[in-house]
Design an enzyme around this catalytic site. Structure first.
Site, PDB file in Angstrom:
ATOM      1  N   ASP A   3       0.827  -1.332  -0.010  1.00 32.94           N
ATOM      2  CA  ASP A   3       0.058  -0.133   0.041  1.00 32.94           C
ATOM      3  C   ASP A   3       0.936   1.336  -0.100  1.00 32.94           C
ATOM      4  O   ASP A   3       1.889   1.404   0.689  1.00 32.94           O
ATOM      5  CB  ASP A   3      -0.996  -0.033   1.345  1.00 32.94           C
ATOM      6  N   ASN A  45      -9.606  -2.585  -7.141  1.00 30.21           N
ATOM      7  CA  ASN A  45      -8.987  -1.585  -8.143  1.00 30.21           C
ATOM      8  C   ASN A  45      -9.495  -1.210  -9.350  1.00 30.21           C
ATOM      9  O   ASN A  45      -9.241  -0.324 -10.178  1.00 30.21           O
ATOM     10  CB  ASN A  45      -7.395  -2.252  -7.980  1.00 30.21           C
TER      11      ASN A  45
END
Length: 309
Positions: A33, A81
């Site tokens: 991340d 995503n």
């Protein structure tokens, strides 16, 4: 001068951490991340952050192999995503395609016997990425010294839901009875190939959540979790070693808790039939503090005494 001094301190700390580490996890899973935030922080665009993160990924692969980790799973692209704008997705798909092919052809991958596998709903990805996945898997399918799983179009709840539907379908068709459903029944419907239980999850970028990542193999195994603040492109070897140390501490705590629970059960019941509790105590008694071990009655965990009884 300050930068040089910082490097020296970090290098010394890394050596100290390495000396403190006695055991390593078999399977490490990483939530990479912070690539986009790293890019914004440096006045760049999201694709630049993803490219910087790809360099960190290569380093982590080397660190795992150096320490003896046997399996690494990278959360490269989640089902969520897909909601990102096309101007961000297309460069990311290009990067995934390029890195998969680059890894598949890399000498270090073949020299170290790295098997590359994709986890997730790969068919949702662009055809060029699917082709790269197939190429990487075919090029490395004969290796078994190290496994690199790349989670692509992956969502943990979706994976479990798909497995549940498959089990129900077989039950409805009469091919499977409810009494036959066990752990293996579910696992064989999760992935095409076996995946080891996850021992350690690492998440960078400051968020303290596991984001629907490998719930069956991580939560079910009570994996240790290491959260850290650096964005993925900033993740350093010292951070990785701290994560390994967290795993070790988690294992020590787990062993101690198991031993204490088994001892409490034996003392509460006084039953000679609780073989499982006795076996646990035998396996993990060394995890108890020395003061507690000294107070143990040999008959509470001695197999020969049980046989004589």
């Amino acid at each position: 001068m300050r930068e040089w001094f910082g490097r020296q301190v970090r290098s010394g700390y890394e050596r100290l951490l390495r000396r403190e580490i006695e055991g390593v996890p078999t399977h490490v899973a990483v939530i990479q991340d912070g690539n986009r935030r790293y890019a914004r922080q440096n006045g760049a665009d999201a694709p630049d952050g993803h490219r910087a993160g790809a360099e960190t990924t290569e380093q982590v692969l080397e660190w795992c192999q150096d320490l003896g980790v046997e399996e690494l799973t990278l959360y490269a692209f989640s089902t969520e995503n897909f909601d990102r704008p096309d101007e961000e997705l297309e460069p990311l798909f290009d990067l995934l395609e390029g890195k998969l092919r680059e890894f598949a052809d890399a000498d270090r991958v073949h020299e170290n016997g790295v098997c590359i596998r994709a986890l997730g709903d790969v068919e949702r990805l662009p055809e060029r990425v699917q082709d790269a996945v197939a190429y990487a898997e075919e090029r490395t399918e004969g290796y078994d010294r190290f496994v690199l799983n790349v989670a692509l179009a992956y969502g943990g709840r979706a994976e479990l839901l798909s497995a549940a539907r498959s089990v129900l379908s077989d039950v409805d068709a009469g091919a499977l009875s409810p009494g036959e459903i066990d752990v293996e029944t579910v696992e064989e419907r999760l992935y095409e190939r076996p995946v080891r239980d996850v021992d350690l999850i690492i998440r960078t970028g400051g968020d303290e959540r596991t984001s629907n990542f490998l719930p069956w193999y991580a939560n079910g195994n009570e994996a240790a979790v290491f959260f850290c603040a650096p964005y993925w492109p900033e993740f350093r070897q010292v951070d990785f070693l701290r994560a390994i140390r967290t795993y070790e501490h988690r294992q020590e705590s787990w062993r101690t808790a198991r031993a204490r629970r088994a001892l409490a059960l034996l003392r509460a019941t006084g039953s000679a039939e609780l073989d499982e509790a006795r076996n646990v105590l035998e396996r993990f008694r060394d995890a108890l503090p020395s003061s507690e071990r000294e107070q143990l009655d040999p008959e509470e965990f001695d197999a020969d005494e049980r046989a004589a009884d």
